[in-house]
Motif scaffolding. Structure first.
Motif, PDB file in Angstrom:
ATOM      1  N   SER A  21       4.038   0.186   3.899  1.00 36.62           N
ATOM      2  CA  SER A  21       3.500   1.517   3.797  1.00 36.62           C
ATOM      3  C   SER A  21       2.088   1.500   4.037  1.00 36.62           C
ATOM      4  CB  SER A  21       3.991   2.412   2.497  1.00 36.62           C
ATOM      5  OG  SER A  21       3.217   1.549   1.537  1.00 36.62           O
ATOM      6  N   VAL A  22       1.442   2.676   4.371  1.00 37.18           N
ATOM      7  CA  VAL A  22      -0.060   2.821   4.561  1.00 37.18           C
ATOM      8  C   VAL A  22      -0.667   3.560   3.435  1.00 37.18           C
ATOM      9  CG1 VAL A  22      -1.692   3.883   6.159  1.00 37.18           C
ATOM     10  CG2 VAL A  22       0.309   2.855   7.120  1.00 37.18           C
ATOM     11  N   HIS A  23      -1.871   3.125   2.814  1.00 40.02           N
ATOM     12  CA  HIS A  23      -2.335   3.451   1.768  1.00 40.02           C
ATOM     13  C   HIS A  23      -3.428   4.541   2.220  1.00 40.02           C
ATOM     14  CE1 HIS A  23      -0.538   0.937  -1.323  1.00 40.02           C
ATOM     15  NE2 HIS A  23      -0.554   0.293  -0.655  1.00 40.02           N
ATOM     16  N   GLY A  24      -3.350   5.895   1.871  1.00 47.61           N
ATOM     17  CA  GLY A  24      -4.449   6.709   1.989  1.00 47.61           C
ATOM     18  C   GLY A  24      -5.825   6.111   0.994  1.00 47.61           C
ATOM     19  N   GLN A  25      -7.022   6.308   1.818  1.00 50.46           N
ATOM     20  CA  GLN A  25      -8.201   5.635   1.092  1.00 50.46           C
ATOM     21  C   GLN A  25      -9.002   6.697   0.650  1.00 50.46           C
ATOM     22  OE1 GLN A  25      -8.315   2.445   0.494  1.00 50.46           O
ATOM     23  NE2 GLN A  25      -9.876   2.438  -0.716  1.00 50.46           N
ATOM     24  N   LYS A  26      -9.335   6.874  -0.767  1.00 48.59           N
ATOM     25  CA  LYS A  26     -10.389   7.859  -1.225  1.00 48.59           C
ATOM     26  C   LYS A  26     -11.491   7.104  -1.704  1.00 48.59           C
ATOM     27  CE  LYS A  26      -6.397  10.501  -3.316  1.00 48.59           C
ATOM     28  NZ  LYS A  26      -5.875  10.971  -4.577  1.00 48.59           N
ATOM     29  N   LYS A  27     -12.641   7.856  -1.328  1.00 52.71           N
ATOM     30  CA  LYS A  27     -14.061   7.251  -1.869  1.00 52.71           C
ATOM     31  C   LYS A  27     -13.999   7.080  -3.323  1.00 52.71           C
ATOM     32  CE  LYS A  27     -18.955   8.465  -1.542  1.00 52.71           C
ATOM     33  NZ  LYS A  27     -19.826   9.605  -1.364  1.00 52.71           N
ATOM     34  N   THR A  28     -14.375   5.943  -3.586  1.00 52.32           N
ATOM     35  CA  THR A  28     -14.229   5.555  -5.154  1.00 52.32           C
ATOM     36  C   THR A  28     -15.621   5.065  -5.695  1.00 52.32           C
ATOM     37  OG1 THR A  28     -13.412   3.779  -6.459  1.00 52.32           O
ATOM     38  CG2 THR A  28     -14.075   3.009  -4.191  1.00 52.32           C
ATOM     39  N   LYS A  29     -15.980   5.389  -7.013  1.00 53.07           N
ATOM     40  CA  LYS A  29     -16.983   5.107  -7.791  1.00 53.07           C
ATOM     41  C   LYS A  29     -16.889   4.052  -8.696  1.00 53.07           C
ATOM     42  CE  LYS A  29     -18.879  10.123  -7.396  1.00 53.07           C
ATOM     43  NZ  LYS A  29     -19.468  11.092  -8.336  1.00 53.07           N
ATOM     44  N   LEU A  30     -15.777   3.149  -8.443  1.00 52.63           N
ATOM     45  CA  LEU A  30     -15.414   2.257  -9.123  1.00 52.63           C
ATOM     46  C   LEU A  30     -16.550   1.148  -9.191  1.00 52.63           C
ATOM     47  CD1 LEU A  30     -11.659   1.518  -8.543  1.00 52.63           C
ATOM     48  CD2 LEU A  30     -12.827   2.593 -10.618  1.00 52.63           C
ATOM     49  N   THR A  31     -16.991   0.598 -10.386  1.00 55.10           N
ATOM     50  CA  THR A  31     -17.758  -0.641 -10.420  1.00 55.10           C
ATOM     51  C   THR A  31     -17.173  -1.708 -10.256  1.00 55.10           C
ATOM     52  OG1 THR A  31     -17.732  -0.711 -12.870  1.00 55.10           O
ATOM     53  CG2 THR A  31     -19.427   0.549 -11.689  1.00 55.10           C
ATOM     54  N   LYS A  32     -17.655  -2.910 -10.049  1.00 53.23           N
ATOM     55  CA  LYS A  32     -16.939  -4.073  -9.759  1.00 53.23           C
ATOM     56  C   LYS A  32     -16.201  -4.578 -11.135  1.00 53.23           C
ATOM     57  CE  LYS A  32     -19.231  -8.189 -10.328  1.00 53.23           C
ATOM     58  NZ  LYS A  32     -18.292  -8.727 -11.325  1.00 53.23           N
ATOM     59  N   LYS A  33     -14.929  -4.867 -10.902  1.00 56.45           N
ATOM     60  CA  LYS A  33     -14.091  -5.237 -12.111  1.00 56.45           C
ATOM     61  C   LYS A  33     -12.900  -5.912 -11.492  1.00 56.45           C
ATOM     62  CE  LYS A  33     -11.380  -1.064 -12.725  1.00 56.45           C
ATOM     63  NZ  LYS A  33     -11.101  -0.153 -13.583  1.00 56.45           N
ATOM     64  N   THR A  34     -12.273  -6.738 -12.484  1.00 58.16           N
ATOM     65  CA  THR A  34     -10.919  -7.320 -11.866  1.00 58.16           C
ATOM     66  C   THR A  34      -9.853  -6.121 -11.940  1.00 58.16           C
ATOM     67  OG1 THR A  34     -11.643  -9.258 -12.768  1.00 58.16           O
ATOM     68  CG2 THR A  34      -9.302  -9.015 -12.269  1.00 58.16           C
ATOM     69  N   LEU A  35      -9.002  -6.167 -11.013  1.00 59.85           N
ATOM     70  CA  LEU A  35      -8.111  -5.025 -10.926  1.00 59.85           C
ATOM     71  C   LEU A  35      -6.946  -5.304 -11.613  1.00 59.85           C
ATOM     72  CD1 LEU A  35      -8.707  -3.822  -7.354  1.00 59.85           C
ATOM     73  CD2 LEU A  35      -9.668  -2.936  -9.447  1.00 59.85           C
ATOM     74  N   THR A  36      -6.713  -5.167 -12.813  1.00 56.93           N
ATOM     75  CA  THR A  36      -5.482  -5.513 -13.743  1.00 56.93           C
ATOM     76  C   THR A  36      -4.740  -4.267 -13.801  1.00 56.93           C
ATOM     77  OG1 THR A  36      -6.734  -5.401 -15.878  1.00 56.93           O
ATOM     78  CG2 THR A  36      -6.359  -7.563 -14.547  1.00 56.93           C
ATOM     79  N   GLY A  37      -5.434  -3.111 -14.069  1.00 53.59           N
ATOM     80  CA  GLY A  37      -4.359  -1.989 -14.416  1.00 53.59           C
ATOM     81  C   GLY A  37      -3.563  -2.112 -15.535  1.00 53.59           C
ATOM     82  N   TYR A 307      19.508   0.039  14.173  1.00 55.23           N
ATOM     83  CA  TYR A 307      19.755   1.118  13.402  1.00 55.23           C
ATOM     84  C   TYR A 307      18.563   1.178  12.388  1.00 55.23           C
ATOM     85  CZ  TYR A 307      24.607  -0.188  14.483  1.00 55.23           C
ATOM     86  OH  TYR A 307      25.775  -0.576  15.214  1.00 55.23           O
ATOM     87  N   LYS A 308      17.876   2.462  12.710  1.00 51.99           N
ATOM     88  CA  LYS A 308      16.737   2.536  11.663  1.00 51.99           C
ATOM     89  C   LYS A 308      16.949   3.193  10.553  1.00 51.99           C
ATOM     90  CE  LYS A 308      14.950   5.182  14.532  1.00 51.99           C
ATOM     91  NZ  LYS A 308      13.885   6.258  15.042  1.00 51.99           N
ATOM     92  N   GLN A 309      16.102   2.660   9.224  1.00 47.19           N
ATOM     93  CA  GLN A 309      16.220   3.538   8.125  1.00 47.19           C
ATOM     94  C   GLN A 309      14.918   3.381   7.259  1.00 47.19           C
ATOM     95  OE1 GLN A 309      18.296   0.749   4.746  1.00 47.19           O
ATOM     96  NE2 GLN A 309      19.573   0.669   6.771  1.00 47.19           N
ATOM     97  N   ARG A 310      14.669   4.165   6.556  1.00 49.27           N
ATOM     98  CA  ARG A 310      13.351   4.147   5.752  1.00 49.27           C
ATOM     99  C   ARG A 310      13.440   3.314   4.625  1.00 49.27           C
ATOM    100  NH1 ARG A 310      10.355   7.743   7.880  1.00 49.27           N
ATOM    101  NH2 ARG A 310      11.418   9.564   9.081  1.00 49.27           N
ATOM    102  N   SER A 311      12.238   2.807   4.251  1.00 49.58           N
ATOM    103  CA  SER A 311      12.113   1.623   3.299  1.00 49.58           C
ATOM    104  C   SER A 311      10.879   1.746   2.521  1.00 49.58           C
ATOM    105  CB  SER A 311      12.143   0.449   3.824  1.00 49.58           C
ATOM    106  OG  SER A 311      10.801   0.432   4.683  1.00 49.58           O
ATOM    107  N   LYS A 312      10.541   1.373   1.438  1.00 56.01           N
ATOM    108  CA  LYS A 312       9.584   1.275   0.394  1.00 56.01           C
ATOM    109  C   LYS A 312       9.037  -0.120   0.256  1.00 56.01           C
ATOM    110  CE  LYS A 312      11.031   5.591  -2.151  1.00 56.01           C
ATOM    111  NZ  LYS A 312      11.287   5.992  -3.406  1.00 56.01           N
ATOM    112  N   VAL A 313       7.924  -0.059  -0.244  1.00 56.19           N
ATOM    113  CA  VAL A 313       7.363  -1.647  -0.465  1.00 56.19           C
ATOM    114  C   VAL A 313       7.983  -2.040  -1.895  1.00 56.19           C
ATOM    115  CG1 VAL A 313       5.109  -2.745  -1.103  1.00 56.19           C
ATOM    116  CG2 VAL A 313       5.180  -0.980   0.508  1.00 56.19           C
ATOM    117  N   ALA A 314       8.369  -3.512  -1.609  1.00 52.55           N
ATOM    118  CA  ALA A 314       8.731  -3.951  -2.661  1.00 52.55           C
ATOM    119  C   ALA A 314       8.128  -4.639  -3.440  1.00 52.55           C
ATOM    120  CB  ALA A 314       9.749  -5.292  -2.110  1.00 52.55           C
TER     121      ALA A 314
END
Length: 954
Positions: A21-37, A307-314
């Motif tokens: 899938s394609v991610h839209g990209q938003k302008k971010t003001k995040l400072t440097k950090k480890t992306l654990t979430g 035979y096409k079909q839609r899919s999502k990221v696993a």
């Protein structure tokens, strides 16, 4: 992807690339950090990221992935990934995303003109082979493998990535010079039947999507005429840190690499008013889309159902389980189809069916079951197509059998165990691909430990009902596409659109369930009577042990720690097809169908089932000068691999149905071969280089009429009746003492009469003198050029070292002249082939594709560069590049099992000193400008030269 993947690798590949899938990209003001979430509590837990990768983001939005990994030692893989491609282009910018990628190598703020390439080549980085980039619909990726034992070079690598990311100069003169290179890239890769048919297919395959009008190569009229400001605008709009990622994996300190990323990339900025990066979809189609295309240069009759079909990221555990099941379905279906291909009544000469990313991922978020068949003629294409549809329907209606599932589960567990054992020897490039996919498509980054545990768990839980239920979902009632590609002359006999749709609608009628050919036969009915190791010696310096066996066989062993559980081996003795008499030669050319058909009472399909769950594989081969065995295994399965060697030697399989099927398939391949300009040109090259000797000529339909299974089989048996002069080379993770019993049982027991074997010199030689030949074949403005300079010589390490240096220098100069200065080619190639037997001979080759108008100019330019080297030798800079590249490649090779297997075998065959590798650096450093000048004057002798040119038909 085209190369073979075991089912575990296939599952991981599907996890990484199957659903995108394609991610839209938003302008971010995040400072440097480890992306654990912080993940929400879910009933379907997320796949955890590998804790060994450090993921961060700078305040400007740039993402980075860093991992320490020591395979290969003292090396790093540095990548710059961007979420931009041809889909971001305006109407008057079509092709400029790809053009921008080219310009990144033609001058940046810190590396003017070609300084970047020159710098890296002096550091041992090869342009094209190592340093490279590619552009797609929604991504552009730059790759830079680089040494880490040179601190300056390592640090400069990050500086280079940052220059690509935001400091490309876009000099007007360089832009104009590069136009010709890109036009020639389009010519080299296209101007053929495949491109012409693709141009008709893409409007169907990508119908209604932006992709349809945004092929990465762009439009030639735009590439030729666009104003400089249009590419400058594209670069400023889209090359921005919040759409970029740096990936660094290798033998370095993680914290140091992080600081280098911060230092080099923090000053990059995003546009004040950034353009929105949109996502693009592919519309559904309710009714089947059908396209029948013919071309005069198409060589095969091909039909495809999609035979096409839609899919999502696993990204969850359930998602991974699903990808495993898809991989299992693909593997089991492939096994069925391969079994069909072996039968004499198979209606196709090729069939492939699998579920995965639609058209190799052209459109994110779309997967498909894609089945392709190739038939003998246009009139048989409908039958082949129907048979392919029937196999899909057989799975849809009846599913798979427990016996099939058991086989694939065993293979998954075996592959997973092997991957787990080698986890600390995983190459950096494998991790890079994971992180690249995570950034570009949002896939997970599971650790090898996680995969191993999860695979063990899933193999115990996945049921046949679950697999068959998922298999039922692969055939869709909508989003169907049928494509036919065929030779122009077959047009009248091809099935119509109506008949193709009718075949699709009736494919499931009368289908019965699959009947498994259950294997209940051993590989060997009795264990061989063991021989003995009668002598043992050491070869100091390179860790070799040599055994002499009671049957005369020699075995050279090199234990290594490059892999934790990999053993590879090969063997040879002189003879090969050179010993066949002229009357039997056409049959003997088909001799390798014998080992391909299986062994003893087991055909290939049965053999694969018997070997399920084991990594041990072995086989036999016969080429023009040698015959022997080869194989690979983990330690616990090495006995299986050796058993296969013994079986192929004493109990080969004579399968008339398989042999005749191969001959008939070969007949189909030859029938339309002469419609393809490339095939005609290749045949001409082969004929000229052999001076039209009957043993050097391409295979013809008349030759196939002479092919006899009886003669091929008898020749095979004769070549392996006496193994007394076989030499085995075994490399990998084993203990010399522990392997002795296996060698005595399965190798020392091979039959031997202790006679002397040699190959025969049948007098196949290239022609002397100056030869020029032009072939007129093809419809478009595309020429292919092959230039040969060759001769007899004294095959010695010193001569070979000098020849390699001359070749490397010529390669640099041809690229600089033909591509950079003349802008007349895309990827010229310079080759060097050295043979010692049956006579010592060298071949220099210069090859390229270009416009027909430039043939003579570029040939003359090539020969000018040849003469310059003869007059001046290699420059100091070019020698430095050559020595650095060679030394870096040898450094990598010395830690690679395959390198050692090939090196030892080659030295044994040519009678050279095996220990010469120990003084390689000293010998390499002894190459000088003067020595290359002398070698060029001696060996670049145009008295024996061949000029071959392919031009469009008049």
């Amino acid at each position: 992807m085209t190369k073979y993947l075991n089912v575990v690798s296939l599952a991981l590949a599907m996890l990484l690339t199957l659903n995108v899938s394609v991610h839209g990209q938003k302008k971010t003001k995040l400072t440097k950090k480890t992306l654990t979430g912080t993940a929400k509590k879910l009933t379907d837990p997320l796949i955890p990221n590998d804790p060994n990768v450090k993921i961060g983001r700078l305040s400007n939005g740039l993402t980075y992935y860093i991992r320490k990994n020591t395979e290969p030692n003292k090396r790093a893989e540095l990548y710059l990934a961007t979420r931009i491609g041809s889909l971001m282009e305006d109407d008057d910018q079509q092709g400029l995303a790809h053009f921008t990628e080219h310009m990144a190598f033609n001058g940046t703020k810190d590396f003017p003109k070609n300084e970047m390439i020159n710098y890296l080549q002096k550091a041992g980085v090869r342009f094209g082979a190592d340093l490279n980039a590619y552009t797609g619909f929604d991504q552009t990726v730059y790759q830079l493998p680089i040494p880490t034992d040179d601190e300056e070079v390592f640090k400069t690598g990050f500086k280079i990535l940052a220059n690509w990311a935001g400091k490309v100069v876009m000099d007007g003169e360089e832009i104009d010079n590069e136009r010709g290179v890109i036009i020639e890239e389009d010519r080299e890769r296209g101007k053929n039947a495949e491109e012409r048919m693709s141009k008709q297919l893409f409007p169907l395959l990508l119908k209604g999507s932006r992709h349809e009008n945004r092929l990465p190569i762009g439009k030639l009229e735009i590439l030729k005429t666009f104003a400089h400001d249009r590419i400058i605008s594209f670069y400023k709009d889209w090359y921005r840190p919040n759409l970029q990622a740096v990936i660094a994996v290798g033998d370095f300190n993680v914290n140091e690499a992080e600081q280098l990323i911060i230092a080099n990339f923090s000053d990059l900025t995003n546009p004040v008013n950034p353009r929105i990066r949109k996502s693009y979809d592919l519309p559904d189609n309710k009714e089947p889309l059908v396209k029948i295309i013919t071309d005069p240069e198409q060589t095969y009759n091909v039909a495809q159902i999609i035979y096409k079909q839609r899919s999502k990221v696993a990204t969850t555990i359930a998602g991974y389980r699903k990808t495993l099941i898809y991989a299992m379905i693909n593997t089991m279906l492939s096994a069925r189809l391969q079994q069909l291909l072996q039968k004499g009544n198979a209606p196709f000469i090729f069939i492939e069916s699998s579920y995965g990313a639609y058209q190799e991922g052209l459109v994110p978020g779309i997967n498909a079951l894609q089945t392709t068949v190739v038939s003998a003629t246009g009139s048989t294409l409908e039958k082949a197509f129907t048979a392919g549809l029937a196999e899909n329907e057989r799975v849809h209606q009846f599913g798979f059998l427990q016996s099939e599932l058991n086989v694939v589960k065993k293979n998954i567990l075996a592959g997973s165990e092997k991957q787990y054992k080698e986890k600390d020897k995983t190459p950096s490039s494998a991790f890079v691909q994971q992180y690249l996919n995570n950034f570009l498509t949002g896939t997970s980054i599971p650790s090898i430990d996680f995969l191993y545990v999860q695979n063990q768990k899933e193999m115990g839980n996945i049921t046949l009902d679950e697999v068959n239920a998922q298999a039922k979902t692969l055939i869709t009632k909508e989003n169907q596409i049928i494509v036919v590609r065929a030779p122009e002359k077959e047009k009248a006999s091809l099935p119509t659109q109506a008949r193709l749709i009718a075949a699709l609608n009736t494919a499931g009628k009368g289908i019965t369930g699959y009947v498994d050919d259950v294997v209940n036969k051993p590989l060997l009915t009795t264990k061989p009577v063991a021989g003995k190791i009668i002598a043992e010696s050491k070869i100091d310096g390179i860790g070799l042990t040599e055994f002499k066996l009671s049957n005369g066989v020699k075995v050279l062993l090199k234990p290594t720690d490059f892999k934790n559980d990999q053993i590879i081996f090969t063997s040879f003795s002189r003879g090969g097809t050179s010993l066949a008499n002229d009357q039997d030669y056409k049959s003997v050319q088909m001799v390798n169908i014998i080992p391909e058909s299986g062994v003893g009472e087991l055909n290939t399909a049965q053999l694969n089932k018997l070997l399920a769950g084991t990594t041990g594989r072995g086989s036999a081969y016969i080429n023009d000068l040698y015959q022997g065995f080869g194989g690979s295994a983990s330690w616990k399965d090495l006995e299986t691999a050796f058993q296969m060697v013994y079986a192929y030697a004493i109990n080969p399989r004579k399968d008339a149905e398989f042999f005749n099927k191969n001959i008939n398939d070969y007949r189909v391949k030859l029938a339309n071969k002469n419609t393809d300009p490339g095939s005609v040109f290749a045949d001409t090259i082969q004929a000229v280089l052999s001076s039209y000797h009957n043993r050097g000529m391409p295979m013809t339909l008349e030759d196939l009429d002479q092919a006899s299974l009886d003669k091929a089989f008898e020749f095979y048996k004769d070549r392996f009746a006496d193994a007394g002069e076989q030499t085995f080379v075994i490399v990998g993770s084993f203990d010399v003492n522990s392997i002795k019993p296996l060698i005595e049982t399965y190798i020392a027991s091979l039959p031997a009469s202790k006679g002397t074997q040699n190959f025969s010199d049948n007098g196949v030689r290239p022609p002397n003198g100056k030869i020029s030949k032009t072939v007129y074949k093809g419809l478009e403005d595309k020429a292919s050029v092959e230039l040969y300079i060759h001769g007899d010589y004294d095959f010695t390490p010193d001569n070979n070292m000098q020849l390699a240096a001359v070749k490397s220098t010529l390669e640099i100069k041809i690229l600089e002249r033909l591509r950079e200065k003349e802008s007349g080619v895309y990827s010229p190639k310079v080759g060097l082939r050295l043979t010692k037997y049956p006579n010592s001979h060298y071949y220099f080759t210069i090859s390229f594709k270009c416009s027909t108008a430039n043939v003579d100019k570029l040939i003359n330019a090539s020969l000018e560069e040849v003469n310059k080297i003869k007059v001046n030798g290699a420059t100091a800079d070019d020698l430095r590049k050559h020595k650095s590249e060679q030394q870096r490649q040898v450094e990598l090779g010395l830690r690679d099992n395959n390198f050692w297997l090939n090196y030892i075998t080659s030295r044994l065959k040519d009678g050279g000193d095996i220990s010469q590798i120990l003084i390689y650096k000293e010998r390499l450093n002894a190459v000088t400008t003067e020595s290359t000048r002398a070698a060029a004057q001696k060996f670049l002798n145009e008295d024996n030269s061949i000029r071959l040119v392919l031009l469009p038909q008049k």
